[in-house]
Motif scaffolding. Sequence first.
Motif, PDB file in Angstrom:
ATOM      1  N   MET A   2       0.271  -1.292   0.449  1.00  0.00           N
ATOM      2  CA  MET A   2      -0.088  -0.148  -0.087  1.00  0.00           C
ATOM      3  C   MET A   2       0.839   1.207  -0.099  1.00  0.00           C
ATOM      4  O   MET A   2       2.148   1.530   0.927  1.00  0.00           O
ATOM      5  CB  MET A   2      -0.901  -0.332   0.811  1.00  0.00           C
ATOM      6  N   HIS A   3       0.530   2.317  -0.947  1.00  0.00           N
ATOM      7  CA  HIS A   3       1.185   3.585  -0.862  1.00  0.00           C
ATOM      8  C   HIS A   3      -0.084   5.105  -0.001  1.00  0.00           C
ATOM      9  O   HIS A   3      -1.174   4.173  -0.585  1.00  0.00           O
ATOM     10  CB  HIS A   3       1.837   3.944  -2.526  1.00  0.00           C
ATOM     11  N   LEU A   4       0.404   5.613   0.667  1.00  0.00           N
ATOM     12  CA  LEU A   4       0.245   6.783   1.057  1.00  0.00           C
ATOM     13  C   LEU A   4      -0.157   7.700   0.194  1.00  0.00           C
ATOM     14  O   LEU A   4       1.099   8.317   0.063  1.00  0.00           O
ATOM     15  CB  LEU A   4       0.218   7.077   2.279  1.00  0.00           C
ATOM     16  N   ARG A   6      -1.153  12.204  -0.006  1.00  0.00           N
ATOM     17  CA  ARG A   6      -1.919  12.784   1.408  1.00  0.00           C
ATOM     18  C   ARG A   6      -2.007  14.546   0.586  1.00  0.00           C
ATOM     19  O   ARG A   6      -1.190  14.521  -0.310  1.00  0.00           O
ATOM     20  CB  ARG A   6      -1.078  13.100   2.697  1.00  0.00           C
ATOM     21  N   ARG A  12      -6.211  11.599   3.240  1.00  0.00           N
ATOM     22  CA  ARG A  12      -5.028  10.303   2.645  1.00  0.00           C
ATOM     23  C   ARG A  12      -5.818   9.577   1.961  1.00  0.00           C
ATOM     24  O   ARG A  12      -6.698   9.130   2.170  1.00  0.00           O
ATOM     25  CB  ARG A  12      -4.464   9.792   4.378  1.00  0.00           C
ATOM     26  N   VAL A  13      -4.724   8.531   0.564  1.00  0.00           N
ATOM     27  CA  VAL A  13      -5.541   8.128   0.150  1.00  0.00           C
ATOM     28  C   VAL A  13      -4.456   6.682  -0.258  1.00  0.00           C
ATOM     29  O   VAL A  13      -3.754   6.676  -0.478  1.00  0.00           O
ATOM     30  CB  VAL A  13      -5.612   7.727  -1.665  1.00  0.00           C
ATOM     31  N   ALA A  14      -5.162   5.408  -0.078  1.00  0.00           N
ATOM     32  CA  ALA A  14      -4.300   4.137  -0.048  1.00  0.00           C
ATOM     33  C   ALA A  14      -4.505   2.833  -0.921  1.00  0.00           C
ATOM     34  O   ALA A  14      -6.073   3.234  -1.719  1.00  0.00           O
ATOM     35  CB  ALA A  14      -4.550   3.005   1.118  1.00  0.00           C
ATOM     36  N   ASP A  16      -3.191   0.342  -3.361  1.00  0.00           N
ATOM     37  CA  ASP A  16      -2.697  -0.919  -4.198  1.00  0.00           C
ATOM     38  C   ASP A  16      -1.165  -0.689  -4.492  1.00  0.00           C
ATOM     39  O   ASP A  16      -2.296  -0.791  -5.610  1.00  0.00           O
ATOM     40  CB  ASP A  16      -3.544  -1.712  -3.873  1.00  0.00           C
ATOM     41  N   TRP A  25      -9.790   5.786   2.028  1.00  0.00           N
ATOM     42  CA  TRP A  25     -10.153   7.086   1.217  1.00  0.00           C
ATOM     43  C   TRP A  25      -9.953   7.759   2.524  1.00  0.00           C
ATOM     44  O   TRP A  25     -11.301   7.844   2.603  1.00  0.00           O
ATOM     45  CB  TRP A  25     -10.618   7.452   0.019  1.00  0.00           C
ATOM     46  N   TRP A  26      -9.618   8.221   3.351  1.00  0.00           N
ATOM     47  CA  TRP A  26      -9.809   9.242   4.351  1.00  0.00           C
ATOM     48  C   TRP A  26      -9.927  10.800   4.795  1.00  0.00           C
ATOM     49  O   TRP A  26      -9.482  11.461   4.066  1.00  0.00           O
ATOM     50  CB  TRP A  26      -9.015   9.281   6.063  1.00  0.00           C
ATOM     51  N   ASP A  36     -13.217   6.899   6.876  1.00  0.00           N
ATOM     52  CA  ASP A  36     -12.733   6.002   5.530  1.00  0.00           C
ATOM     53  C   ASP A  36     -14.205   5.972   4.698  1.00  0.00           C
ATOM     54  O   ASP A  36     -14.992   5.138   5.310  1.00  0.00           O
ATOM     55  CB  ASP A  36     -11.676   4.600   5.910  1.00  0.00           C
ATOM     56  N   ASP A  58       4.820  12.309  -1.752  1.00  0.00           N
ATOM     57  CA  ASP A  58       3.404  11.946  -1.134  1.00  0.00           C
ATOM     58  C   ASP A  58       1.913  12.538  -1.373  1.00  0.00           C
ATOM     59  O   ASP A  58       0.642  12.272  -1.436  1.00  0.00           O
ATOM     60  CB  ASP A  58       3.319  12.623  -0.061  1.00  0.00           C
TER      61      ASP A  58
END
Length: 255
Positions: A2-4, A6, A12-14, A16, A25-26, A36, A58
């Motif tokens: 996973m890569h975040l 910001r 934040r979005v994760a 895959d 997605w927060w 999320d 980021d």
Amino acid sequence: MMHLLRNARGMRVAIDTHDASVRAWWAPDRYGRLADVLGAAPPAARSSTGWQCASPDDGHLQLQLAQDGLSVRLSYRFDDDGSLHLDCVATSDTVSRFALAAPRFNLQGNHASVGDHVLRLAADRYWPGGGTGGSPHDVAGSAFDFRQPAPLASRLAWPALAHLPGFRHDFYWTGSGQLREAARVADPASGRVLRFSSTQDSCHLYSDARCFSLLAQDVQLQPGQARCFNLAYRLGVQDIDAFDISEPVSMMSNK
């Protein structure tokens, strides 16, 4: 892996990086509370596993896929206004079909029903789920006319759709090439609003009791052909009174 991504608003979005899908997605609600807003993870799209990640930071993520003569470059960019941009370029040496997995949203940020989510979709034609052959149908006078905003549940209650668990339909509009807003979904309970923009002239609407998605159509490639498209999902907040809803919203958080 996973890569975040910001942005300056604390969102934040994760991503895959194995299948290039958006997994979390927060985003804040109208009171600034983060949650999320993605539901169940989307199924892996055809020809979409085995991505390679290049030079992440980021706010940006570059992914590449080379598989069976198909070459795809995908760029994610997360802006401070809450927009997640997807820029895609695909080429192929053979007849190929390429698709991305769409993020599945629940704007309440929990397991509540999405029936009260209000959709506006600038489409004047639709294709019945599972239909083959023929031509798209005019949305006018049907449960598929979302040119004026309406809650998902109220449309699924129409007799023509009452037997369906949700939407599984393709929608079409006039014009392509320019990145333009095609759909907007608002959640009255949280105040969150999702805007979906695309350079394509169609999208696939999926919904069930707990989530919905707006997906770009599959890209079909002939040998030596190059195709590109751009998408954007933008999350923000809005007073529901400012959203012109054509049908009642129950404002219930669970059903």
